[in-house]
Scaffold this motif. Structure first.
Motif, short mmCIF file in Angstrom:
data_model
loop_
_atom_site.label_atom_id
_atom_site.label_comp_id
_atom_site.label_asym_id
_atom_site.label_seq_id
_atom_site.Cartn_x
_atom_site.Cartn_y
_atom_site.Cartn_z
N THR A 221 -29.60 -20.68 22.28
CA THR A 221 -30.00 -19.30 22.03
C THR A 221 -31.49 -19.23 21.75
N ASP A 222 -32.08 -18.08 21.97
CA ASP A 222 -33.49 -17.86 21.68
C ASP A 222 -33.66 -17.81 20.16
N PRO A 223 -34.34 -18.79 19.56
CA PRO A 223 -34.42 -18.82 18.10
C PRO A 223 -35.18 -17.64 17.51
N VAL A 224 -36.15 -17.12 18.26
CA VAL A 224 -36.91 -15.97 17.76
C VAL A 224 -35.99 -14.75 17.64
N GLN A 225 -35.23 -14.50 18.69
CA GLN A 225 -34.31 -13.36 18.66
C GLN A 225 -33.21 -13.57 17.63
N ALA A 226 -32.78 -14.81 17.49
CA ALA A 226 -31.74 -15.11 16.50
C ALA A 226 -32.23 -14.79 15.09
N VAL A 227 -33.47 -15.15 14.79
CA VAL A 227 -34.02 -14.85 13.47
C VAL A 227 -34.11 -13.34 13.28
N ARG A 228 -34.54 -12.63 14.31
CA ARG A 228 -34.60 -11.17 14.21
C ARG A 228 -33.21 -10.59 13.91
N ASN A 229 -32.23 -11.10 14.61
CA ASN A 229 -30.87 -10.60 14.41
C ASN A 229 -30.36 -10.89 12.99
N MET A 230 -30.74 -12.04 12.47
CA MET A 230 -30.25 -12.47 11.16
C MET A 230 -31.00 -11.81 10.00
N THR A 231 -32.10 -11.13 10.32
CA THR A 231 -32.92 -10.50 9.28
C THR A 231 -33.05 -8.99 9.50
N ASN A 232 -32.10 -8.42 10.25
CA ASN A 232 -32.12 -6.98 10.54
C ASN A 232 -33.43 -6.53 11.18
N GLY A 233 -33.96 -7.38 12.05
CA GLY A 233 -35.15 -7.04 12.81
C GLY A 233 -36.46 -7.30 12.11
N ALA A 248 -42.93 -25.09 18.98
CA ALA A 248 -42.54 -24.73 17.62
C ALA A 248 -43.60 -23.82 16.99
N ASN A 249 -44.88 -24.12 17.23
CA ASN A 249 -45.94 -23.26 16.70
C ASN A 249 -45.82 -21.84 17.25
N LYS A 250 -45.56 -21.73 18.54
CA LYS A 250 -45.41 -20.42 19.17
C LYS A 250 -44.22 -19.66 18.58
N GLN A 251 -43.11 -20.34 18.41
CA GLN A 251 -41.93 -19.71 17.83
C GLN A 251 -42.21 -19.20 16.42
N ALA A 252 -42.92 -19.98 15.65
CA ALA A 252 -43.22 -19.59 14.27
C ALA A 252 -44.01 -18.29 14.23
N LEU A 253 -44.99 -18.16 15.10
CA LEU A 253 -45.80 -16.94 15.14
C LEU A 253 -44.98 -15.72 15.51
N GLU A 254 -43.92 -15.93 16.28
CA GLU A 254 -43.11 -14.81 16.75
C GLU A 254 -41.94 -14.47 15.82
N MET A 255 -41.45 -15.44 15.05
CA MET A 255 -40.28 -15.18 14.21
C MET A 255 -40.65 -14.79 12.78
N VAL A 256 -41.91 -15.00 12.37
CA VAL A 256 -42.31 -14.58 11.04
C VAL A 256 -42.52 -13.06 11.04
N LYS A 257 -42.30 -12.42 9.92
CA LYS A 257 -42.43 -10.97 9.85
C LYS A 257 -43.85 -10.54 10.21
N TYR A 258 -43.98 -9.32 10.71
CA TYR A 258 -45.26 -8.90 11.30
C TYR A 258 -46.38 -8.84 10.26
N THR A 259 -46.09 -8.31 9.09
CA THR A 259 -47.12 -8.14 8.06
C THR A 259 -46.84 -9.04 6.86
N ASP A 260 -47.87 -9.72 6.40
CA ASP A 260 -47.81 -10.56 5.20
C ASP A 260 -46.86 -11.75 5.33
N GLY A 261 -46.64 -12.23 6.55
CA GLY A 261 -45.85 -13.43 6.73
C GLY A 261 -46.66 -14.68 6.42
#
Length: 350
Positions: A221-233, A248-261
């Motif tokens: 599964t796409d880990p970025v989308q999975a994190v979004r799903n598990m955190t209500n977006g 992994a670096n790229k995934q981290a930038l995309e799965m962390v919350k947009y502001t103040d991550g």
């Protein structure tokens, strides 16, 4: 104990370790004589054995994840007694500015220093060793010596988690369920965080599940989308990158919350992975990119308590079989197999 020499393993070139003998040295008043019980093979150890860290130098009397028992002590040693189980921390001169702040890792006098007989390293893979008392942490005497030897890697995790400033109930994603990833996951959980582990190897996924973590199989599964799903977006409050690679670096930038991550770059990689993000994006997102490496005295003391009180359980992170000094070549080969956790070398019995 009338012990005059020490047997130890050292790396002499890529893919080759040797067992050598040298004088043990005279114990000074602020030193102790340690009967080494176990030393675990770190990524840096088998990385050099594989030829990926040639910059560390040869002959390298390596090994820094070790434990043992004190069998003699100098007249000025306090807080440690003969018979105590101890684990290896960092050492320093004890006098420079870094050492006075407890940051022995950046000692200007001892770091990277070669011995008079031409060796560099921590001599973790030795049967006996004279050590400065300040470089040791007292451990639970009932512990498995291989588990006590996790002191140093766990201390580096404690350091990184402190930099993350975790709050209870924050969501933390750990990318990578290797040894360091699962140590990070356990310490994050001990700080009250919700922990999600992302991994693609079946063995490591199984271990993460057995430890009770929520798991994302990034192979399926796409880990970025999975994190979004598990955190209500929303995304994760923090991401710990515990594998050194660009994906992994790229995934981290995309799965962390947009502001103040916050993203903790825990792992190094060889060749060095890239991190592609513009300074404007960091600015507008108020994103924190945190680096961490090594540990200080307080981190080691905290790690010692976490291990000795079994708050962090490393029993699933020690591979079988275990090896001996005389089977170091086989030990390095075993440690180099993809997916291995820590390979432990048993040097002496308790």
């Amino acid at each position: 104990m009338d012990k005059k020499t020490m047997r130890f393993s050292c790396l002499v070139k890529k893919g080759e370790s040797e067992i050598r003998e040298r004088p043990l040295g005279e114990m000074q008043p602020d030193q102790v004589l340690v009967k080494q019980l176990a030393c675990n093979i770190c990524t840096t150890d088998y990385g050099q054995w594989n030829g990926l860290r040639e910059h560390q130098g040869y002959p390298h009397a390596n090994g820094h994840e070790g434990s043992g028992i004190i069998i003699d002590k100098g007249s000025r040693v306090s807080g440690l007694e003969i018979g105590d189980m101890v684990a290896m921390a960092y050492d320093g001169c004890g006098e420079c500015e870094s050492c006075r702040q407890g940051d022995y890792a950046h000692c200007v006098k001892l770091k990277g220093r070669w011995t008079e007989d031409g060796y560099i390293g921590g001599f973790g893979f030795s049967d006996y060793c004279v050590r400065n008392a300040r470089s040791l942490v007292k451990m639970n005497p009932d512990m498995d010596p291989g588990a006590a030897a996790f002191l140093e890697p766990l201390a580096t995790v404690v350091r990184g988690i402190k930099k993350l400033r975790l709050k209870p109930m924050e969501t933390v994603v750990v990318i990578g369920a290797g040894t360091m990833g699962l140590l990070n996951a356990q310490v994050a959980g001990a700080n009250g965080a919700r922990v999600i582990v992302s991994e693609l190897m079946d063995k490591k996924l199984d271990t993460a599940r057995a430890m009770g973590f929520e798991v994302i199989n990034s192979k399926e599964t796409d880990p970025v989308q999975a994190v979004r799903n598990m955190t209500n977006g929303k995304g994760a409050d923090c991401v710990i990158v515990a594998v050194g690679n660009t994906i992994a670096n790229k995934q981290a930038l995309e799965m962390v919350k947009y502001t103040d991550g916050r993203i903790l770059l825990f792992a190094a990689g060889y060749p060095a992975p890239s991190l592609e993000i513009g300074s404007n994006e960091i600015h507008y997102r108020r994103l924190e990119l945190l680096g961490t490496f090594e540990a200080d005295v307080n981190d080691f003391l905290t790690a010692g308590r976490l291990l000795s009180d079994y708050i962090v359980d490393v029993s699933k992170l020690i591979e079988e079989p275990r090896f001996t000094l005389d089977t170091m070549q086989e030990a390095y080969k075993h440690a180099s197999i993809p997916g291995m956790y820590r390979v432990s070398v048993i040097i002496n019995e308790k």
